[in-house]
Design a protein around this motif. Structure first.
Motif, PDB file in Angstrom:
ATOM      1  N   LEU A 299       0.822  -1.203   0.000  1.00  0.00           N
ATOM      2  CA  LEU A 299       0.000   0.000   0.000  1.00  0.00           C
ATOM      3  C   LEU A 299       0.863   1.264   0.000  1.00  0.00           C
ATOM      4  CD1 LEU A 299      -2.887  -1.016   2.439  1.00  0.00           C
ATOM      5  CD2 LEU A 299      -2.787  -1.204  -0.046  1.00  0.00           C
ATOM      6  N   ASP A 300       2.069   1.157   0.548  1.00  0.00           N
ATOM      7  CA  ASP A 300       2.975   2.315   0.557  1.00  0.00           C
ATOM      8  C   ASP A 300       3.444   2.667  -0.850  1.00  0.00           C
ATOM      9  OD1 ASP A 300       2.797   2.408   3.298  1.00  0.00           O
ATOM     10  OD2 ASP A 300       4.553   1.134   3.606  1.00  0.00           O
ATOM     11  N   ASN A 301       3.456   1.640  -1.724  1.00  0.00           N
ATOM     12  CA  ASN A 301       3.987   1.840  -3.075  1.00  0.00           C
ATOM     13  C   ASN A 301       2.891   1.999  -4.135  1.00  0.00           C
ATOM     14  OD1 ASN A 301       6.618   1.484  -2.052  1.00  0.00           O
ATOM     15  ND2 ASN A 301       6.434  -0.749  -2.234  1.00  0.00           N
ATOM     16  N   LYS A 302       1.680   2.326  -3.690  1.00  0.00           N
ATOM     17  CA  LYS A 302       0.556   2.400  -4.630  1.00  0.00           C
ATOM     18  C   LYS A 302       0.819   3.394  -5.769  1.00  0.00           C
ATOM     19  CE  LYS A 302      -2.992   3.202  -1.980  1.00  0.00           C
ATOM     20  NZ  LYS A 302      -4.422   3.459  -1.652  1.00  0.00           N
ATOM     21  N   ALA A 303       1.420   4.521  -5.432  1.00  0.00           N
ATOM     22  CA  ALA A 303       1.673   5.528  -6.459  1.00  0.00           C
ATOM     23  C   ALA A 303       2.637   5.022  -7.518  1.00  0.00           C
ATOM     24  CB  ALA A 303       2.230   6.800  -5.811  1.00  0.00           C
ATOM     25  N   GLU A 304       3.599   4.209  -7.090  1.00  0.00           N
ATOM     26  CA  GLU A 304       4.593   3.678  -8.025  1.00  0.00           C
ATOM     27  C   GLU A 304       4.034   2.520  -8.841  1.00  0.00           C
ATOM     28  OE1 GLU A 304       8.051   2.631  -5.795  1.00  0.00           O
ATOM     29  OE2 GLU A 304       8.031   4.503  -4.655  1.00  0.00           O
ATOM     30  N   THR A 305       3.314   1.634  -8.165  1.00  0.00           N
ATOM     31  CA  THR A 305       2.817   0.426  -8.852  1.00  0.00           C
ATOM     32  C   THR A 305       1.519   0.660  -9.601  1.00  0.00           C
ATOM     33  OG1 THR A 305       1.564  -0.323  -6.899  1.00  0.00           O
ATOM     34  CG2 THR A 305       3.876  -1.032  -7.098  1.00  0.00           C
ATOM     35  N   GLY A 306       0.779   1.713  -9.218  1.00  0.00           N
ATOM     36  CA  GLY A 306      -0.521   1.963  -9.845  1.00  0.00           C
ATOM     37  C   GLY A 306      -1.642   1.152  -9.238  1.00  0.00           C
ATOM     38  N   LEU A 307      -1.384   0.518  -8.076  1.00  0.00           N
ATOM     39  CA  LEU A 307      -2.407  -0.304  -7.434  1.00  0.00           C
ATOM     40  C   LEU A 307      -3.581   0.565  -6.966  1.00  0.00           C
ATOM     41  CD1 LEU A 307      -3.394  -3.008  -6.201  1.00  0.00           C
ATOM     42  CD2 LEU A 307      -2.123  -2.408  -4.122  1.00  0.00           C
ATOM     43  N   GLN A 308      -4.778   0.157  -7.378  1.00  0.00           N
ATOM     44  CA  GLN A 308      -6.003   0.786  -6.880  1.00  0.00           C
ATOM     45  C   GLN A 308      -6.592  -0.166  -5.845  1.00  0.00           C
ATOM     46  OE1 GLN A 308      -8.550   2.271 -10.284  1.00  0.00           O
ATOM     47  NE2 GLN A 308      -7.014   1.147 -11.443  1.00  0.00           N
ATOM     48  N   TYR A 309      -6.764   0.316  -4.622  1.00  0.00           N
ATOM     49  CA  TYR A 309      -7.202  -0.589  -3.561  1.00  0.00           C
ATOM     50  C   TYR A 309      -8.237   0.085  -2.668  1.00  0.00           C
ATOM     51  CZ  TYR A 309      -7.329  -3.812   0.322  1.00  0.00           C
ATOM     52  OH  TYR A 309      -7.779  -4.706   1.277  1.00  0.00           O
ATOM     53  N   GLU A 310      -9.212  -0.731  -2.240  1.00  0.00           N
ATOM     54  CA  GLU A 310     -10.226  -0.258  -1.304  1.00  0.00           C
ATOM     55  C   GLU A 310     -10.586  -1.404  -0.372  1.00  0.00           C
ATOM     56  OE1 GLU A 310     -14.813   1.486  -1.173  1.00  0.00           O
ATOM     57  OE2 GLU A 310     -13.968   0.721  -3.056  1.00  0.00           O
ATOM     58  N   GLU A 311     -10.677  -1.106   0.919  1.00  0.00           N
ATOM     59  CA  GLU A 311     -11.120  -2.120   1.883  1.00  0.00           C
ATOM     60  C   GLU A 311     -12.641  -2.160   1.906  1.00  0.00           C
ATOM     61  OE1 GLU A 311     -11.185  -2.653   6.672  1.00  0.00           O
ATOM     62  OE2 GLU A 311      -9.206  -2.207   5.803  1.00  0.00           O
ATOM     63  N   ILE A 312     -13.187  -3.370   1.871  1.00  0.00           N
ATOM     64  CA  ILE A 312     -14.646  -3.523   1.914  1.00  0.00           C
ATOM     65  C   ILE A 312     -15.006  -4.659   2.874  1.00  0.00           C
ATOM     66  CG2 ILE A 312     -15.057  -2.658  -0.424  1.00  0.00           C
ATOM     67  CD1 ILE A 312     -15.366  -5.595  -1.309  1.00  0.00           C
ATOM     68  N   ALA A 313     -16.258  -4.657   3.292  1.00  0.00           N
ATOM     69  CA  ALA A 313     -16.776  -5.746   4.117  1.00  0.00           C
ATOM     70  C   ALA A 313     -17.187  -6.904   3.217  1.00  0.00           C
ATOM     71  CB  ALA A 313     -17.966  -5.267   4.933  1.00  0.00           C
ATOM     72  N   GLU A 314     -17.183  -8.092   3.785  1.00  0.00           N
ATOM     73  CA  GLU A 314     -17.574  -9.270   2.998  1.00  0.00           C
ATOM     74  C   GLU A 314     -18.981  -9.129   2.451  1.00  0.00           C
ATOM     75  OE1 GLU A 314     -18.132 -13.838   4.258  1.00  0.00           O
ATOM     76  OE2 GLU A 314     -16.083 -13.101   4.512  1.00  0.00           O
ATOM     77  N   SER A 315     -19.835  -8.424   3.173  1.00  0.00           N
ATOM     78  CA  SER A 315     -21.217  -8.230   2.720  1.00  0.00           C
ATOM     79  C   SER A 315     -21.303  -7.339   1.477  1.00  0.00           C
ATOM     80  CB  SER A 315     -22.052  -7.614   3.840  1.00  0.00           C
ATOM     81  OG  SER A 315     -21.489  -6.379   4.254  1.00  0.00           O
ATOM     82  N   ASP A 316     -20.193  -6.654   1.149  1.00  0.00           N
ATOM     83  CA  ASP A 316     -20.180  -5.764  -0.019  1.00  0.00           C
ATOM     84  C   ASP A 316     -19.689  -6.450  -1.287  1.00  0.00           C
ATOM     85  OD1 ASP A 316     -21.118  -3.608   1.461  1.00  0.00           O
ATOM     86  OD2 ASP A 316     -19.108  -2.943   2.026  1.00  0.00           O
ATOM     87  N   PHE A 317     -19.269  -7.711  -1.193  1.00  0.00           N
ATOM     88  CA  PHE A 317     -18.843  -8.437  -2.393  1.00  0.00           C
ATOM     89  C   PHE A 317     -20.028  -8.520  -3.339  1.00  0.00           C
ATOM     90  CE2 PHE A 317     -15.178 -11.271  -0.625  1.00  0.00           C
ATOM     91  CZ  PHE A 317     -14.556 -10.145  -0.126  1.00  0.00           C
ATOM     92  N   LYS A 318     -19.783  -8.256  -4.627  1.00  0.00           N
ATOM     93  CA  LYS A 318     -20.909  -8.245  -5.565  1.00  0.00           C
ATOM     94  C   LYS A 318     -20.419  -8.464  -6.985  1.00  0.00           C
ATOM     95  CE  LYS A 318     -20.732  -3.206  -6.055  1.00  0.00           C
ATOM     96  NZ  LYS A 318     -21.480  -1.940  -5.877  1.00  0.00           N
ATOM     97  N   GLU A 319     -21.368  -8.431  -7.924  1.00  0.00           N
ATOM     98  CA  GLU A 319     -21.048  -8.501  -9.344  1.00  0.00           C
ATOM     99  C   GLU A 319     -20.717  -7.086  -9.817  1.00  0.00           C
ATOM    100  OE1 GLU A 319     -22.979 -10.519 -13.333  1.00  0.00           O
ATOM    101  OE2 GLU A 319     -24.319  -9.439 -11.989  1.00  0.00           O
TER     102      GLU A 319
END
Length: 441
Positions: A299-319
């Motif tokens: 997560l510290d290297n997101k700007a370098e790697t281009g990783l897009q990340y968001e924490e979600i709850a299991e109940s938010d898993f969807k199509e």
């Protein structure tokens, strides 16, 4: 003027379509393929109108790609028709032959469903695939495509309809519905339409299911999973996941949730996050995934790697139907199975593992229409199964399941051949049944 009267006439025509020989049905398909090839420039011209309208409406590029009908799509649909012609006749197959008593023979024989209404998304190639499957299987079809391809759908329908009638099919065996109001009228045709197959968004399919008494075959969700097992070949896993997410992101068989065995997570998750970042895929993980990524410095290297990340709850898993994928760590195959059966849509789910015993357990216990080992969920497709395309994918357990090709468009009837027998003699004991299975065809 609505379509109900046309549907009523179609119901009367359907037995005659069902009685056509496989030779006539295949000849009709040949004429369809020849006509599409001969009139391709007219088709392309109408498609350009749809593409121009889509551009004016600022429709997303991913959707516009689906609207396009070009030489490649034309080649694909003709190849699909040729494949259908080569398939054996699905009608008239004897699936049961039983002697009930001497001179009293029961046969169970495959036959068409009858009148099928298919409401499909804005893909003009679907018009050709669906109508071709109905022609081969001896069904009458009411076809309603997406409004975004109305011009292309109309000319394709005219070409197909003219071809089948010239091949000896009765008039009225195919019908094009063009307006949204005709969908509601179609849903009200209980007793005239034998089956409706909707292909579209979750909300649209739910609307169809909730607003008709006609049997509906299909699925509302496509929440597909890939479980990366402790015994996975990680070099296989990454390309499989990327294919399942990116090969056609908006498809119902695209992967939406990744389940990763906890014992390999420290090694595998950084590889996965880098691959997803490179492909432009947003990763949405549980708190445990967040903590692991943070601990590993991802997560510290997101700007370098281009990783897009968001924490979600299991109940938010969807199509998502987009370049997004959920991730969760699990203890073992049993936790993966439990998650899939609890939160999945029973569509298509895959395990990545070199342990065949674990794969067998997964494939036995996951309650989905398609269960795979070491391959992409995108293989859930009628054409890729050799069905000559499909009318849709069903998560139902009644009649048809998975990609619905020819076999999913037939049912059966019982034919009983007697020689004067009456039930009264068997009820009184004068006669007795002597059941004997005969050799089936």
């Amino acid at each position: 003027m609505g379509i109900k009267e046309d549907v009523r006439n179609m119901k009367l025509v359907s037995p005659y379509v069902a009685a056509l020989s496989v030779g006539k049905r295949d000849a009709a398909l040949e004429k369809v393929a020849e006509a599409i090839e001969a009139k391709k420039e007219e088709i392309f011209a109408e498609n350009e109108k749809d593409l121009a309208a889509a551009k004016e409406m600022n429709i997303a590029d991913a959707v516009v790609k689906r609207l396009k009908f070009n030489e490649d799509k034309l080649r694909d649909v003709i190849r699909g028709i040729d494949q259908l012609i080569d398939l054996p006749d699905p009608l008239g197959r004897k699936t049961l032959a039983r002697q009930l008593d001497e001179g009293l023979i029961l046969n169970r024989v495959t036959c068409p469903i009858g009148v099928i209404g298919v409401i499909f998304e804005a893909r003009p190639d679907a018009m050709v695939q669906i109508s071709s499957l109905c022609i081969k299987s001896g069904n009458c079809a009411i076809l309603k495509g997406g409004k975004e391809t109305s011009n292309t759908n109309r000319i394709l329908f005219e070409i197909i309809n003219e071809a089948v009638i010239s091949a000896g099919f009765p008039k009225g065996c195919l019908l094009l519905a063009e307006t949204h109001s005709e969908i509601d009228e179609l849903l009200d045709c209980y007793g005239l339409v034998d089956l409706i197959i909707p292909r579209g968004s979750n909300s649209f399919v739910q609307y169809i299911m909730n607003n008709t008494k006609i049997p509906v075959m299909g699925h509302a969700d496509g929440i597909c999973h890939i479980y990366v097992d402790a015994a996975a070949d990680q070099e296989k896993a990454i390309p499989i996941i990327l294919d399942a997410k990116t090969q056609y992101t908006a498809a119902c068989n695209a992967v939406e949730t990744l389940l990763i065995n906890r014992s390999i997570a420290r090694e595998f998750v950084p590889k996965l996050s880098n691959a997803l970042a490179e492909a432009g895929i947003e990763l949405k993980g549980t708190k445990e995934v967040t903590e692991l990524l943070d601990e590993l410095g991802c997560l510290d290297n997101k700007a370098e790697t281009g990783l897009q990340y968001e924490e979600i709850a299991e109940s938010d898993f969807k199509e998502y139907l987009a370049l997004k994928v959920s991730a969760k760590l699990v203890e073992d195959v049993d936790e993966a199975i439990d998650h899939i059966n609890r939160f999945g849509s029973h569509h298509t789910d895959s395990i990545i593992t070199e342990d065949d015993d674990i794969a067998d357990r997964f494939m036995q216990l996951v309650d989905s229409a398609g269960v795979y080992q070491n391959c992409s969920t995108r293989f859930a497709d009628g054409f890729r199964y050799g069905f000559g395309a499909e009318v849709g994918i069903s998560t139902s357990k009644l009649h048809a399941r998975g990609p619905v090709g020819l076999e999913g468009l037939v049912t059966y009837k019982y034919k009983l051949y007697g020689s004067g027998q009456i039930v009264g003699d068997y009820a009184s004991g004068k006669s007795e049944f002597h059941f004997k299975d005969l050799e089936e065809e």
